[in-house]
Design an enzyme around this catalytic site. Structure first.
Site, PDB file in Angstrom:
ATOM      1  N   LYS A 134       0.818  -1.222   0.000  1.00  0.00           N
ATOM      2  CA  LYS A 134       0.000   0.000   0.000  1.00  0.00           C
ATOM      3  C   LYS A 134       0.846   1.264   0.000  1.00  0.00           C
ATOM      4  CE  LYS A 134      -4.350  -1.938   1.516  1.00  0.00           C
ATOM      5  NZ  LYS A 134      -5.422  -2.022   2.535  1.00  0.00           N
ATOM      6  N   ARG A 181      -3.518  -9.938   5.067  1.00  0.00           N
ATOM      7  CA  ARG A 181      -3.928 -10.062   3.667  1.00  0.00           C
ATOM      8  C   ARG A 181      -2.785  -9.526   2.809  1.00  0.00           C
ATOM      9  NH1 ARG A 181      -6.189  -6.846  -0.224  1.00  0.00           N
ATOM     10  NH2 ARG A 181      -7.764  -7.789  -1.573  1.00  0.00           N
TER      11      ARG A 181
HETATM   12  C1  PT1 Z   1      -7.955  -4.527   3.284  1.00  0.00           C
HETATM   13  C2  PT1 Z   1      -8.221  -4.557   1.878  1.00  0.00           C
HETATM   14  C3  PT1 Z   1      -9.265  -5.410   1.432  1.00  0.00           C
HETATM   15  N1  PT1 Z   1      -7.519  -3.813   0.962  1.00  0.00           N
HETATM   16  C4  PT1 Z   1      -9.665  -6.082   3.648  1.00  0.00           C
HETATM   17  N2  PT1 Z   1      -9.964  -6.170   2.330  1.00  0.00           N
HETATM   18  C5  PT1 Z   1      -7.848  -3.873  -0.340  1.00  0.00           C
HETATM   19  N3  PT1 Z   1     -10.379  -6.840   4.537  1.00  0.00           N
HETATM   20  C6  PT1 Z   1      -8.891  -4.717  -0.774  1.00  0.00           C
HETATM   21  C7  PT1 Z   1      -3.039   2.123  -1.095  1.00  0.00           C
HETATM   22  O1  PT1 Z   1      -3.057   3.013  -0.214  1.00  0.00           O
HETATM   23  O2  PT1 Z   1      -7.012  -3.742   3.787  1.00  0.00           O
HETATM   24  N4  PT1 Z   1      -8.678  -5.286   4.117  1.00  0.00           N
HETATM   25  N5  PT1 Z   1      -9.563  -5.462   0.102  1.00  0.00           N
HETATM   26  C8  PT1 Z   1      -7.093  -3.029  -1.329  1.00  0.00           C
HETATM   27  N6  PT1 Z   1      -7.294  -1.631  -1.089  1.00  0.00           N
HETATM   28  C9  PT1 Z   1      -6.282  -0.688  -1.144  1.00  0.00           C
HETATM   29  C10 PT1 Z   1      -6.354   0.445  -0.333  1.00  0.00           C
HETATM   30  C11 PT1 Z   1      -5.168  -0.901  -1.954  1.00  0.00           C
HETATM   31  C12 PT1 Z   1      -5.305   1.352  -0.337  1.00  0.00           C
HETATM   32  C13 PT1 Z   1      -4.129   0.012  -1.969  1.00  0.00           C
HETATM   33  C14 PT1 Z   1      -4.180   1.157  -1.133  1.00  0.00           C
HETATM   34  O3  PT1 Z   1      -2.119   1.992  -1.895  1.00  0.00           O
END
Ligand code: PT1
Length: 282
Positions: free
Chosen positions: A223, A258
């Site tokens: 992230k 995850r």
């Molecule tokens: C998470 C999650 C998810 N993240 C759960 N499910 C994502 N339970 C998808 C960035 O800042 O943390 N928990 N499902 C993906 N989402 C992101 C959010 C991907 C922020 C990248 C960023 O780069």
């Protein structure tokens, strides 16, 4: 806290940290090969993550990263259902479905999914009822706003308190809808409507969320929070930072991480798990 989680006939031992491998079935993440190419690539990736030690495979057909646009129901079903059916027959892992749509929850569990992972924490109309009827564990995640715009101006007075309050409210709604408390997991939602400072405060405050008595799941893998801490490092340079983040999250109370890089994280968490389990010297 309940240490065993039953997921549609497959058990997770939450007395040890568990690794959830991320399986994106979005054609855009495999250039322009289309849905069949994305399906085959996803199955290969799932086998690889399982071999590397993932006990959960999280199947998602709609990106929720910052700026992402929603996907139509039929398109999401076409992406995830065949993959879940194939994985259920082939791997002994728990299959989780990363979705906010009640119809996808229902079909996914019918196809063999043993967990629902909803970044909207069952706030979409019909989602509470669909999850309750499905009877599998549910991960409730905190998000401020919605993916397309959530990073525009994240704002909290006390992010740890507010995320805790939100999760307690969602847990109440779930219990009122007939979902047993032993079926719930919670997730602070790193990167979902949070500044770098908010994400760090949440990681620091993870023990307070863990004290709520529900297993904590975290997603920090690759992230932008890691990119920022590493001096604006691009996505493919965030592995070592991600290992530190996964290790710290588990040390601070997370039960499930995850991640994309399953093998490296499994190794890192062997060290963490050994330290959690060693008998103190007299
Ligand atoms: C998470 C999650 C998810 N993240 C759960 N499910 C994502 N339970 C998808 C960035 O800042 O943390 N928990 N499902 C993906 N989402 C992101 C959010 C991907 C922020 C990248 C960023 O780069």
């Amino acid at each position: 806290m309940e240490r065993r989680l039953e997921c549609a006939g497959r058990e997770l031992d939450l007395a040890r940290p568990q690794v959830m491998g991320i399986l994106n079935v979005t054609p855009d993440s495999f250039s322009d090969g289309g849905v069949f190419f994305a399906r085959d690539a996803a199955l290969g990736r799932a086998r690889e993550m399982h071999r590397a030690g993932a006990t959960i495979i999280d199947v998602g057909g709609e990106s929720t990263r910052p700026g992402a646009a929603p996907v139509e129901l039929q398109q999401e079903l076409d992406r995830v259902i065949p993959v879940i059916e194939a994985l259920r027959g082939e791997l002994p892992a728990v299959i989780s479905v990363d979705t906010s749509k009640p119809e996808v929850m229902r079909e996914a569990v019918r196809a063999g999914a043993g967990m629902i992972n909803d970044v909207y924490a069952l706030r979409r109309p019909g989602a509470l009822e669909a999850a309750a009827a499905a009877g599998v564990p549910v991960c409730l995640m905190h998000m401020q706003g919605e993916p397309r715009t959530m990073q525009q101006r994240p704002c909290y007075r006390n992010v740890v308190e507010e995320v805790g309050r939100f999760l307690r409210e969602r847990i109440e709604s779930c219990r009122a809808a007939g979902i047993a408390p032993g079926q719930l997991l919670i997730d602070p939602g790193f990167g979902f409507g949070k500044s770098l400072q908010h994400n760090l405060q949440l990681l620091q405050g993870l023990p307070r969320l863990a004290d709520m008595g529900y297993p904590v799941l975290v997603g920090l893998s690759r992230k932008s929070m890691l990119g920022a801490l590493l001096g604006e490092r691009p996505v493919d340079g965030r592995l070592y930072g991600g290992l530190a983040a996964a290790t710290l999250a588990v040390w601070l109370g997370a039960s499930i991480v995850r991640v994309h890089d399953v093998g490296p994280v499994v190794d890192a968490l062997k060290i963490t798990a050994a330290l959690q389990q060693v008998q103190p010297a007299e």
